[in-house]
Design a protein around this motif. Structure first.
Motif, mmCIF file in Angstrom:
data_model
loop_
_atom_site.group_PDB
_atom_site.id
_atom_site.type_symbol
_atom_site.label_atom_id
_atom_site.label_comp_id
_atom_site.label_asym_id
_atom_site.label_seq_id
_atom_site.Cartn_x
_atom_site.Cartn_y
_atom_site.Cartn_z
ATOM 1 N N GLU A 14 0.563 -1.440 0.082
ATOM 2 C CA GLU A 14 0.465 -0.210 -0.268
ATOM 3 C C GLU A 14 1.085 1.345 -0.154
ATOM 4 O OE1 GLU A 14 -2.748 -1.320 3.418
ATOM 5 O OE2 GLU A 14 -3.806 -0.950 2.217
ATOM 6 N N GLY A 15 2.169 1.406 -0.619
ATOM 7 C CA GLY A 15 2.747 2.675 -1.154
ATOM 8 C C GLY A 15 3.993 2.696 -0.219
ATOM 9 N N GLN A 16 3.956 2.138 0.991
ATOM 10 C CA GLN A 16 4.890 1.656 2.446
ATOM 11 C C GLN A 16 5.702 0.899 2.232
ATOM 12 O OE1 GLN A 16 4.823 4.164 4.934
ATOM 13 N NE2 GLN A 16 3.060 5.279 2.960
ATOM 14 N N GLN A 17 7.776 0.827 2.609
ATOM 15 C CA GLN A 17 8.310 0.511 2.521
ATOM 16 C C GLN A 17 8.148 -0.640 3.897
ATOM 17 O OE1 GLN A 17 12.060 1.221 2.185
ATOM 18 N NE2 GLN A 17 12.977 -0.672 3.169
ATOM 19 N N VAL A 18 8.161 -1.382 4.109
ATOM 20 C CA VAL A 18 7.223 -2.661 5.444
ATOM 21 C C VAL A 18 8.332 -3.324 5.384
ATOM 22 C CG1 VAL A 18 5.033 -2.588 5.035
ATOM 23 C CG2 VAL A 18 6.391 -4.769 4.073
ATOM 24 N N GLY A 19 9.761 -3.570 4.457
ATOM 25 C CA GLY A 19 10.793 -3.827 5.064
ATOM 26 C C GLY A 19 11.423 -4.508 3.461
ATOM 27 N N HIS A 20 12.667 -5.761 3.603
ATOM 28 C CA HIS A 20 13.489 -6.546 2.880
ATOM 29 C C HIS A 20 13.167 -8.227 2.881
ATOM 30 C CE1 HIS A 20 16.072 -3.121 3.330
ATOM 31 N NE2 HIS A 20 15.968 -2.716 1.877
ATOM 32 N N VAL A 21 13.459 -8.419 1.364
ATOM 33 C CA VAL A 21 13.221 -10.018 1.233
ATOM 34 C C VAL A 21 14.483 -10.243 2.759
ATOM 35 C CG1 VAL A 21 12.945 -12.212 0.110
ATOM 36 C CG2 VAL A 21 11.624 -10.137 -0.435
ATOM 37 N N ILE A 22 14.869 -11.416 2.708
ATOM 38 C CA ILE A 22 16.150 -12.072 4.002
ATOM 39 C C ILE A 22 16.252 -13.581 3.310
ATOM 40 C CG2 ILE A 22 15.981 -10.225 5.366
ATOM 41 C CD1 ILE A 22 15.148 -11.941 7.561
ATOM 42 N N ASP A 23 15.242 -13.856 2.774
ATOM 43 C CA ASP A 23 15.298 -15.684 2.693
ATOM 44 C C ASP A 23 14.007 -16.135 1.995
ATOM 45 O OD1 ASP A 23 15.859 -17.904 2.848
ATOM 46 O OD2 ASP A 23 16.055 -18.231 4.794
ATOM 47 N N ALA A 24 13.819 -17.676 1.646
ATOM 48 C CA ALA A 24 12.287 -17.964 0.734
ATOM 49 C C ALA A 24 12.656 -18.880 1.634
ATOM 50 C CB ALA A 24 12.964 -17.970 -0.383
ATOM 51 N N ARG A 25 10.975 -19.161 1.706
ATOM 52 C CA ARG A 25 10.533 -21.048 1.972
ATOM 53 C C ARG A 25 10.189 -21.655 1.018
ATOM 54 N NH1 ARG A 25 13.352 -19.530 6.497
ATOM 55 N NH2 ARG A 25 12.741 -19.160 8.174
ATOM 56 N N LEU A 26 10.475 -22.867 0.810
ATOM 57 C CA LEU A 26 10.098 -23.558 -0.130
ATOM 58 C C LEU A 26 9.718 -24.617 0.095
ATOM 59 C CD1 LEU A 26 14.049 -23.688 -2.244
ATOM 60 C CD2 LEU A 26 11.812 -21.930 -2.728
ATOM 61 N N THR A 27 8.675 -25.440 -0.920
ATOM 62 C CA THR A 27 8.039 -26.606 -0.018
ATOM 63 C C THR A 27 8.385 -27.115 -1.946
ATOM 64 O OG1 THR A 27 6.067 -27.674 0.323
ATOM 65 C CG2 THR A 27 6.063 -25.924 -1.148
ATOM 66 N N PRO A 28 8.764 -29.224 -1.096
ATOM 67 C CA PRO A 28 8.475 -29.468 -2.511
ATOM 68 C C PRO A 28 7.484 -29.910 -2.865
ATOM 69 C CG PRO A 28 9.102 -31.199 -0.220
ATOM 70 C CD PRO A 28 8.689 -29.776 -0.058
ATOM 71 N N SER A 29 7.649 -29.927 -4.507
ATOM 72 C CA SER A 29 6.071 -29.694 -5.577
ATOM 73 C C SER A 29 6.035 -30.993 -6.228
ATOM 74 C CB SER A 29 5.874 -28.552 -6.198
ATOM 75 O OG SER A 29 7.163 -28.530 -7.245
ATOM 76 N N GLY A 30 4.916 -31.312 -7.061
ATOM 77 C CA GLY A 30 5.023 -32.701 -7.772
ATOM 78 C C GLY A 30 5.133 -33.762 -7.569
ATOM 79 N N PRO A 31 5.013 -34.765 -8.189
ATOM 80 C CA PRO A 31 4.873 -36.293 -8.032
ATOM 81 C C PRO A 31 5.934 -37.197 -7.379
ATOM 82 C CG PRO A 31 4.891 -35.715 -10.042
ATOM 83 C CD PRO A 31 4.797 -34.488 -10.105
ATOM 84 N N GLU A 32 7.072 -36.176 -7.346
ATOM 85 C CA GLU A 32 8.264 -37.042 -7.369
ATOM 86 C C GLU A 32 8.937 -36.170 -5.971
ATOM 87 O OE1 GLU A 32 8.983 -32.889 -9.202
ATOM 88 O OE2 GLU A 32 8.059 -34.977 -9.789
ATOM 89 N N TYR A 33 7.921 -35.597 -4.912
ATOM 90 C CA TYR A 33 8.112 -35.115 -3.524
ATOM 91 C C TYR A 33 9.041 -36.097 -2.977
ATOM 92 C CZ TYR A 33 6.370 -34.145 1.039
ATOM 93 O OH TYR A 33 6.853 -33.279 2.448
ATOM 94 N N ASP A 34 8.923 -37.421 -3.358
ATOM 95 C CA ASP A 34 9.961 -38.448 -2.550
ATOM 96 C C ASP A 34 11.177 -38.725 -3.304
ATOM 97 O OD1 ASP A 34 8.746 -40.075 -3.860
ATOM 98 O OD2 ASP A 34 8.050 -42.188 -3.195
ATOM 99 N N GLN A 35 11.929 -38.146 -4.397
ATOM 100 C CA GLN A 35 12.919 -38.612 -4.309
ATOM 101 C C GLN A 35 13.734 -38.180 -3.903
ATOM 102 O OE1 GLN A 35 13.548 -40.365 -7.110
ATOM 103 N NE2 GLN A 35 11.189 -41.021 -6.092
ATOM 104 N N PRO A 36 15.435 -38.379 -3.700
ATOM 105 C CA PRO A 36 16.452 -37.542 -3.122
ATOM 106 C C PRO A 36 16.353 -36.046 -3.940
ATOM 107 C CG PRO A 36 16.830 -39.385 -4.457
ATOM 108 C CD PRO A 36 15.659 -39.329 -4.606
ATOM 109 N N MET A 37 15.914 -35.479 -4.747
ATOM 110 C CA MET A 37 15.887 -33.959 -5.363
ATOM 111 C C MET A 37 14.537 -33.358 -5.850
ATOM 112 S SD MET A 37 18.941 -32.453 -4.985
ATOM 113 C CE MET A 37 19.306 -31.240 -5.642
#
Length: 120
Positions: A14-37
């Motif tokens: 809403e036009g105001q600075q609220v901070g900076h991005v310092i990290d991201a949270r990732l989650t597995p996706s897709g059918p290969e969820y249980d694969q090593p990568m």
């Protein structure tokens, strides 16, 4: 887009600075969820209103560190919060704009997992 392009970006709502991005949270996706990568998708962004630097790996509740380091890191990242990827309205060069009324979640990880509602 490369994830490192987001880290350090100014975050606005809403036009105001609220901070900076310092990290991201990732989650597995897709059918290969249980694969090593498994394929990963962005679950949310960690925003700090006081600094644009990372958490030194102490964002997990079960990680112990020497008390002066832990105290300094908690102080640096006070008031940090997690916003879900669905709450990102727009990304421009060096700026992330959040959707008005976005909820703020705790940035702490418990057992290496983010405890927030699922989304699609």
């Amino acid at each position: 887009m490369i994830l490192s392009d987001l880290i350090g970006s100014v975050v606005r709502c809403e036009g105001q600075q609220v901070g900076h991005v310092i990290d991201a949270r990732l989650t597995p996706s897709g059918p290969e969820y249980d694969q090593p990568m498994p394929r990963l998708k962005i679950h949310g962004l960690l925003i700090s209103p006081h600094t644009n630097s990372a958490t030194l790996g102490y964002a997990r509740k079960n990680v112990r560190s020497p008390w002066p380091i832990a105290a300094f890191d908690r102080w640096r990242h006070r008031d940090s919060f997690l916003v879900l990827w669905n709450d990102v309205e727009r990304i421009d060069d060096g700026t992330v704009t959040l959707r008005p009324g976005h909820p703020r979640y705790s940035p702490m990880l418990v057992n290496s997992a983010v405890v927030v509602p699922e989304f699609e």
